[in-house]
Design an enzyme around this catalytic site. Structure first.
Site, short mmCIF file in Angstrom:
data_model
loop_
_atom_site.label_atom_id
_atom_site.label_comp_id
_atom_site.label_asym_id
_atom_site.label_seq_id
_atom_site.Cartn_x
_atom_site.Cartn_y
_atom_site.Cartn_z
N HIS A 1 36.86 60.79 59.75
CA HIS A 1 35.94 61.55 60.60
C HIS A 1 35.25 60.64 61.61
O HIS A 1 35.09 60.97 62.79
CB HIS A 1 34.86 62.24 59.74
CG HIS A 1 35.27 63.58 59.25
ND1 HIS A 1 34.78 64.15 58.11
CD2 HIS A 1 36.13 64.50 59.75
CE1 HIS A 1 35.31 65.34 57.93
NE2 HIS A 1 36.13 65.57 58.92
N GLU B 1 56.97 65.92 60.71
CA GLU B 1 55.81 65.45 59.94
C GLU B 1 56.18 64.97 58.54
O GLU B 1 55.34 64.44 57.83
CB GLU B 1 54.79 66.59 59.80
CG GLU B 1 54.27 67.09 61.14
CD GLU B 1 53.48 68.38 60.99
OE1 GLU B 1 52.24 68.31 60.93
OE2 GLU B 1 54.12 69.45 60.93
N ARG C 1 46.07 61.86 53.38
CA ARG C 1 45.38 61.38 54.58
C ARG C 1 43.91 61.76 54.62
O ARG C 1 43.17 61.27 55.48
CB ARG C 1 46.08 61.89 55.84
CG ARG C 1 46.00 63.39 56.10
CD ARG C 1 46.90 63.73 57.29
NE ARG C 1 46.89 65.13 57.65
CZ ARG C 1 46.12 65.65 58.60
NH1 ARG C 1 45.27 64.88 59.25
NH2 ARG C 1 46.19 66.93 58.90
N CYS D 1 52.08 63.73 68.93
CA CYS D 1 50.82 64.46 69.04
C CYS D 1 49.83 64.11 67.93
O CYS D 1 48.80 64.76 67.78
CB CYS D 1 51.05 65.97 69.06
SG CYS D 1 51.75 66.64 67.54
N ASN E 1 49.93 61.75 61.79
CA ASN E 1 48.99 61.77 60.67
C ASN E 1 49.70 62.19 59.39
O ASN E 1 49.64 61.51 58.36
CB ASN E 1 47.83 62.74 60.95
CG ASN E 1 47.04 62.38 62.19
OD1 ASN E 1 47.36 61.44 62.88
ND2 ASN E 1 46.01 63.14 62.45
N ASP E 2 50.40 63.33 59.45
CA ASP E 2 51.12 63.80 58.26
C ASP E 2 52.34 62.96 57.97
O ASP E 2 52.67 62.72 56.80
CB ASP E 2 51.52 65.27 58.43
CG ASP E 2 50.46 66.22 57.90
OD1 ASP E 2 49.87 65.91 56.85
OD2 ASP E 2 50.22 67.27 58.51
#
Length: 551
Positions: free
Chosen positions: A184, A411, A445, A482, A434-435
């Site tokens: 975050h 992903e 993650r 992305c 990310n994935d």
């Protein structure tokens, strides 16, 4: 002079004296209350409501991704299950402070065990509990210090409520001892263009008042800097500020190779800022915002209205819309309410949509109608595709509704390893780093305890990206990025060297990535990428790329 290393967010550099976050409030003692049950219950109810309203107000002030995070925290504070846990302890005669502390801790442990989205929410519970206990005690909640002058903020990590409303005239930079590039803190720092280095394990040794240089481009915090080093850092900061105000140009390498720079967006309202910051289109539009706030799926008309508003903001430009990506970290009761032991490996993404195909068909209907009413170049992609058969299913269904350009998200490792077959069917692929990192390294993650594994620089992840890039070139199909990795300027160069044909990121990262791409040719990018691929871990891959890039 000394150097502490972590993960830099962006290219910024800043300097100044340190101010540390206050330590958490001490845990309340397990003791009997001297108040009546009604009095304690009322105190807790008032404190929880006050904290929830404060979080909502902070979210409204902050806007963007911070608003979504803080609204979720406010809902969590008033969760009926949590309220029942607190009530049980109050009925046992405990103080309001202890009842909140113990109930929130119990609830946090339950959520942590679930992992995924709920596991991440568990970390936020600590912040909410601290705020409620502070309210009950009549003391300020632990938060960002106010030394009365600009400072470098050093913390273990930052709660979303603190990051959301940082005074950017006072906070020169962030240094955290925990967190990774997708935490975050990192995401919000990127959104606000705050100079930050996260995951600096030795940051706990930094003292209030010490002057440091925070260099996000190098991922380094310099302690006891010399006057020359301070002057050099200031010169770099001034040069970067000048570059940010330069005229906007399309993304490209130094040899003229075009690399379109696109925006990741979550709501149509964010389009105006993306255009202002130089986005050449949209590389990822997340449609979940329409679904997550509802107890039932939105109508075709409601969806069409939102999609039309988005497409109208990008006339003649590419807009990539991701079909609803629900499940795992974004559970929806009307799509999949069955309990799953491991939701990240369960019925999520395209799997969930196939199980409720009417929702997918309605979404494709709304997208096709919005496309017909505007002149943007609409591309639609399926989330969490893991097989060639799934690719065939989605592309055929999209064609049925008149979607001209249908692709898939890469992903999971299987879709990367089969990319040569996948891209014979799909019109394009978009890599969600990310994935892909999560599934390649078997590290949730959203789970802080394994955040060190969540690094897209890992050569295993880079190899899968290279497989996909090569498949794109062989089939004459575009391959975009992305995930958060595209916002890392040097990693962006590596991704292009691995075959990425476009990059999509938070709009505030566009300027840094645009400037960095102009420093390298396509041959340079390929050479730097090969240096990173030859490494054996994320840290050495980053170092090898820096050396090859001359930074």
């Amino acid at each position: 002079m000394g150097e502490l290393r972590g993960v830099g967010i962006g290219l910024g550099v800043a300097q100044g004296p340190i101010a540390r976050m206050a330590e958490p409030l001490p845990a309340p003692k397990d003791e009997k209350s001297e108040r009546s049950l009604d009095d304690e219950t009322a105190r807790v109810k008032d404190a929880v409501a006050a904290v929830a309203r404060e979080l909502e107000e902070r979210g409204a002030q902050a806007g963007g991704a911070a608003r979504d995070v803080l609204e979720a925290q406010a809902m969590m504070a008033e969760d009926p299950s949590l309220e029942a846990e607190v009530a049980t302890r109050l009925q046992a005669g405990k103080t309001g402070e202890f009842a909140v502390h113990d109930a929130f801790a119990s609830f946090r442990d339950q959520l942590s065990a679930m992992g995924g989205y709920l596991g991440e929410r568990a970390a936020d519970l600590d912040d909410v509990a601290q705020r409620v206990i502070a309210n009950l005690r009549g003391v300020p909640a632990p938060g960002v210090p106010e030394p009365g002058h600009p400072f470098v903020l050093v913390a273990k990590d930052l709660a979303p409520a603190d990051t959301a409303l940082l005074d950017l005239d006072m906070v020169l930079a962030l240094v955290t001892s925990e967190g990774g590039p997708t935490s975050h803190t990192a995401i919000l720092a990127r959104e606000k263009s705050i100079v930050a280095v996260v995951g600096v394990t030795d940051a706990t040794g930094l003292a209030d008042g010490d002057t440091v240089i925070v260099d996000a481009a190098k991922g380094v915090v310099t302690t006891d800097p010399t006057d020359d080093e301070l002057a050099q850092a200031q010169n770099r900061a001034d040069e970067r500020k000048s570059a940010a105000s330069a005229p906007l140009t399309p993304g490209a390498l130094s040899d003229g190779t075009a690399i379109p720079l696109l925006a990741n967006l979550g709501k149509p309202e964010a389009a105006a800022q993306a255009v202002e910051l130089g986005a050449e289109g949209v590389g990822l539009f997340r449609t979940e915002f329409l679904f997550l706030s509802s107890s039932q799926a939105p109508t075709v008309e409601q969806q069409r209205e939102s999609y039309t508003k988005l497409l109208q903001a990008f006339p003649g430009q590419k807009v990539v819309v991701r079909a609803l990506d629900a499940g795992a970290d974004k559970p929806l009761a009307f799509l999949n309410d069955a309990h799953e032991e491991n939701p990240a490996l369960g019925l999520r993404g395209l799997r969930a949509l196939r199980a409720s195909e009417d929702i997918l068909r309605e979404q494709l209907t709304a997208l096709a109608e919005a496309d017909a009413a505007t002149d943007a170049d609409l591309w639609v992609m399926a989330p969490m595709v893991s097989t060639v058969e799934e690719t065939e299913y989605f592309v055929a269904l999209a064609r049925e509704y008149g979607i001209k350009t249908a692709g898939v998200m890469v992903e999971v490792p299987s879709s990367a390893l089969l990319a040569d077959h996948v891209l014979k069917v799909a019109d394009f692929a978009s890599i969600g780093t990310n994935d892909l990192t999560q599934y390649t390294l078997a590290a949730d993650r959203l789970l802080g305890s394994v955040s060190s594994f969540q690094d897209p620089w890992h050569p295993a992840v880079l190899r899968l990206i290279a497989e996909t890039g090569q498949a794109g070139q062989a089939n004459g199909k575009p391959v975009g990025i992305c995930g958060e990795a595209a916002a890392d300027p040097l990693l962006a160069v590596v991704l292009v060297g691995l075959g990425a044909t476009s990059l999509s990121m938070a709009p505030t990262a566009l300027a840094d990535v645009r400037a960095t791409l102009l420093d390298y040719s396509l041959d340079d990018a390929r050479r730097i990428a090969q240096a990173a691929l030859a490494a054996t871990d994320a840290a050495s891959a980053r170092s090898a790329a820096q050396k090859a890039a001359g930074v």
